[in-house]
Scaffold this motif. Structure first.
Motif, PDB file in Angstrom:
ATOM      1  N   ASP A  53      12.388  34.074 -21.502  1.00 26.35           N
ATOM      2  CA  ASP A  53      12.396  32.620 -21.657  1.00 26.35           C
ATOM      3  C   ASP A  53      11.967  32.172 -23.057  1.00 26.35           C
ATOM      4  O   ASP A  53      11.968  30.977 -23.350  1.00 26.35           O
ATOM      5  CB  ASP A  53      11.480  31.974 -20.612  1.00 26.35           C
ATOM      6  CG  ASP A  53      10.025  32.418 -20.744  1.00 26.35           C
ATOM      7  OD1 ASP A  53       9.779  33.492 -21.355  1.00 26.35           O
ATOM      8  OD2 ASP A  53       9.131  31.712 -20.239  1.00 26.35           O
ATOM      9  N   ARG A  54      11.615  33.113 -23.937  1.00 23.53           N
ATOM     10  CA  ARG A  54      11.184  32.745 -25.291  1.00 23.53           C
ATOM     11  C   ARG A  54      12.395  32.441 -26.171  1.00 23.53           C
ATOM     12  O   ARG A  54      13.520  32.840 -25.853  1.00 23.53           O
ATOM     13  CB  ARG A  54      10.368  33.873 -25.929  1.00 23.53           C
ATOM     14  CG  ARG A  54       9.352  34.499 -24.993  1.00 23.53           C
ATOM     15  CD  ARG A  54       8.224  33.547 -24.621  1.00 23.53           C
ATOM     16  NE  ARG A  54       7.599  33.908 -23.363  1.00 23.53           N
ATOM     17  CZ  ARG A  54       6.311  33.763 -23.083  1.00 23.53           C
ATOM     18  NH1 ARG A  54       5.496  33.253 -23.989  1.00 23.53           N
ATOM     19  NH2 ARG A  54       5.838  34.103 -21.905  1.00 23.53           N
ATOM     20  N   LEU A  81       6.560  29.442 -26.128  1.00 26.67           N
ATOM     21  CA  LEU A  81       7.918  29.974 -26.194  1.00 26.67           C
ATOM     22  C   LEU A  81       8.399  30.201 -27.621  1.00 26.67           C
ATOM     23  O   LEU A  81       9.485  30.740 -27.833  1.00 26.67           O
ATOM     24  CB  LEU A  81       8.895  29.028 -25.484  1.00 26.67           C
ATOM     25  CG  LEU A  81       8.565  28.674 -24.026  1.00 26.67           C
ATOM     26  CD1 LEU A  81       9.662  27.801 -23.439  1.00 26.67           C
ATOM     27  CD2 LEU A  81       8.371  29.926 -23.186  1.00 26.67           C
TER      28      LEU A  81
END
Length: 203
Positions: free
Chosen positions: A126-127, A155
């Motif tokens: 999700d980064r 993130l």
């Protein structure tokens, strides 16, 4: 065509020929070593999905394609896998009778290292740049990655890298990413071809 123009064209053609000769010699010397383990990598990434060029870039940084390397922390082989990580992989893969020296086998080492890297990539999917986080974990461990993640901007690669207080890990991440970009660029458009095209455009 004037005399000066003719000389310029001749010099350009001669330069291109010499450049091609040097480039070919360089590729002949380099390519077999850097691509020696590509068949193993291709097989492994079918099981652990990751760009094979990332795996090759990690191998380049970790061992320079030498499967016999032993690191200071007992890391072994091409991807410098620790005995602990090797045992974790063996347990996950249900590999019986695993011994840490099995990590000197190129295929086993690539399987264990790629498993670890793929797990990290999934963890940070999700980064905004999962690869940077995954490479940092591969080099410095999960506890340090958690310490470097900015709680206000978790993130963000930029925030993550700014909190990284291990210069060696920052360099590790950046050099592998640069090598990965080089491999991607040279896959279909070799650097020497781009250089020649630039020279020709100038002429």
């Amino acid at each position: 065509m004037g005399l000066n123009s003719g000389r310029t064209l001749f010099s350009l053609v001669l330069g291109v020929v010499l450049l091609l000769a040097v480039a070919n010699a360089f590729l002949i010397l380099r390519a077999p070593n850097e691509r020696k383990f590509d068949p193993h990598i291709a097989n492994v990434v079918r099981q652990y999905p990751v760009d094979p060029l990332i795996v090759r870039a990690v191998i380049w940084r970790e061992s320079n394609f030498d499967p016999t390397v032993l690191g200071k922390a007992q890391e072994r082989g091409l991807m410098q896998v620790t005995p602990t990580a090797g045992k974790e992989w063996a347990k996950s893969a249900k590999t019986a009778n695993f011994h840490e020296d099995d990590l000197y086998d190129p295929y086993t080492n690539i399987k264990a290292g790629t498993w670890y890297l793929t797990r990290a990539l999934r963890r940070y999917a999700d980064r905004d740049d999962p690869l940077a986080f995954a490479l940092a974990e591969y080099n410095a461990g999960r506890s340090n990655v958690l310490r470097w993640i900015d709680p206000e901007n978790p993130l963000s690669r930029e925030a993550f890298m700014s909190h990284m207080d291990y210069p060696s890990t920052r360099k590790y991440v950046e050099t592998i990413e640069a090598r990965y970009e080089l491999y991607k660029a040279s896959k279909d458009d070799p650097w020497w071809k781009r250089w020649i095209n630039r020279l020709l455009r100038r002429g």
